[in-house]
Design a protein around this motif. Structure first.
Motif, PDB file in Angstrom:
ATOM      1  N   ARG A  82       1.835   4.014   2.912  1.00 11.50           N
ATOM      2  CA  ARG A  82       0.594   3.374   3.341  1.00 11.50           C
ATOM      3  C   ARG A  82      -0.552   4.364   3.208  1.00 11.50           C
ATOM      4  N   SER A  83      -1.725   3.887   2.810  1.00 12.91           N
ATOM      5  CA  SER A  83      -2.897   4.754   2.832  1.00 12.91           C
ATOM      6  C   SER A  83      -3.213   5.103   4.280  1.00 12.91           C
ATOM      7  N   GLY A  84      -3.861   6.241   4.488  1.00 11.28           N
ATOM      8  CA  GLY A  84      -4.118   6.694   5.850  1.00 11.28           C
ATOM      9  C   GLY A  84      -4.959   5.737   6.669  1.00 11.28           C
ATOM     10  N   ASP A  85      -5.862   4.986   6.009  1.00  9.69           N
ATOM     11  CA  ASP A  85      -6.713   4.058   6.740  1.00  9.69           C
ATOM     12  C   ASP A  85      -6.042   2.714   6.989  1.00  9.69           C
ATOM     13  N   GLY A  86      -4.816   2.526   6.493  1.00 11.53           N
ATOM     14  CA  GLY A  86      -4.074   1.300   6.745  1.00 11.53           C
ATOM     15  C   GLY A  86      -4.525   0.100   5.947  1.00 11.53           C
ATOM     16  N   ASN A  87      -5.307   0.306   4.880  1.00 14.34           N
ATOM     17  CA  ASN A  87      -5.810  -0.808   4.087  1.00 14.34           C
ATOM     18  C   ASN A  87      -5.001  -1.104   2.828  1.00 14.34           C
ATOM     19  N   LYS A  88      -4.103  -0.190   2.468  1.00 15.30           N
ATOM     20  CA  LYS A  88      -3.264  -0.404   1.293  1.00 15.30           C
ATOM     21  C   LYS A  88      -1.833   0.052   1.578  1.00 15.30           C
ATOM     22  N   VAL A  89      -0.874  -0.644   0.967  1.00 17.42           N
ATOM     23  CA  VAL A  89       0.515  -0.186   0.964  1.00 17.42           C
ATOM     24  C   VAL A  89       0.962  -0.146  -0.493  1.00 17.42           C
ATOM     25  N   TYR A 101       3.415  -1.916  -7.514  1.00 15.76           N
ATOM     26  CA  TYR A 101       2.307  -2.789  -7.128  1.00 15.76           C
ATOM     27  C   TYR A 101       1.750  -2.346  -5.784  1.00 15.76           C
ATOM     28  N   ILE A 102       0.652  -2.976  -5.377  1.00 15.58           N
ATOM     29  CA  ILE A 102      -0.076  -2.586  -4.172  1.00 15.58           C
ATOM     30  C   ILE A 102      -0.329  -3.808  -3.302  1.00 15.58           C
ATOM     31  N   TYR A 103      -0.174  -3.643  -1.987  1.00 15.12           N
ATOM     32  CA  TYR A 103      -0.555  -4.708  -1.059  1.00 15.12           C
ATOM     33  C   TYR A 103      -1.925  -4.361  -0.484  1.00 15.12           C
ATOM     34  N   ASN A 104      -2.881  -5.278  -0.661  1.00 13.66           N
ATOM     35  CA  ASN A 104      -4.233  -5.113  -0.142  1.00 13.66           C
ATOM     36  C   ASN A 104      -4.317  -5.814   1.208  1.00 13.66           C
TER      37      ASN A 104
END
Length: 223
Positions: A82-89, A101-104
């Motif tokens: 996960r990105s540190g800001d919790g906006n992407k996995v 792939y990426i979860y937005n």
């Protein structure tokens, strides 16, 4: 369980079943990965009991509701972060073509799967705070990508277990520093366990390797 980090109090949750599907009619499942998201929900990688199949779900702690998601590619999610800001996995494929792939989180959608290599098998991944940089270890070594999984270049070292060269036996890894510019990697690419500080903008090691033999802690001092 949920832990309040300000009070250290623990709260027990009994999560619901998954909706009945072609995979399972009972809804029983086993948890595998957990990611806390920026919108207050939790992303879960789960497997319906006895199926051996990976699924995804979004859990809302406020309502205890569980929403099942369909992963863009099944059965190859070896490495995720996960990105540190919790906006992407980020999901990096453990298959030969490294289908990723990426979860937005804000959009609630997955990106179109992308094949990153003809011989990949991703084993570890790390993201910086805003998800603009992603480091991935696979059979090719350690590689830096941007936030859309476009390749930016190879990184020094090897990325830890599961990557090249094959003689690497150190169960190491790598993380981004707080400001997202440096990558700290534990590596054995030269057969000497060491730590590298890598500038994430230009993929250059900015500090000499630290010999892990000289920094090893005596277990008697660990309490």
């Amino acid at each position: 369980y949920g832990i309040d980090t300000s009070t250290q109090k623990v709260k027990f949750y009994q999560l619901p079943f998954l909706p009945a599907s072609s995979v399972t009619s009972l809804g029983n499942w086993e948890g595998q990965q957990v990611f806390s998201l920026a919108d207050g929900t939790v992303f879960l990688i789960v497997s319906p009991t006895g199926s051996g199949i990976q699924c995804a779900a979004i859990w809302n702690p406020a309502t205890n509701a569980l929403k099942q998601l369909t992963l863009p590619a099944l059965g190859n999610q070896e490495a995720s972060a996960r990105s540190g800001d919790g906006n992407k996995v980020f999901f990096l494929g453990a298959d030969e073509n490294e289908t990723s792939y990426i979860y937005n989180v804000q959009a609630g959608t997955f990106s179109t799967p992308k094949q990153l290599s003809s011989f990949g098998y991703a084993s570890q991944v790390a993201s910086n705070y805003d998800g603009s940089r992603v480091a991935v270890s696979d059979s090719n070594g350690l590689t830096l990508y941007d936030g859309s999984l476009n390749g930016m270049g190879s990184l020094p070292g090897d990325g830890g277990w599961g990557s090249s060269p094959s003689q690497n036996v150190l169960l190491g890894g790598f993380v981004f520093g707080p400001d997202g510019t440096n990558i700290y990697e534990e590596t054995e690419s030269t057969l000497v366990p060491s730590i590298l500080t890598i500038d994430g903008s230009n993929a250059i090691a900015t500090s000499p390797a630290i010999d892990r033999k000289s920094t090893r802690l005596n277990s008697s001092h660990l309490g």
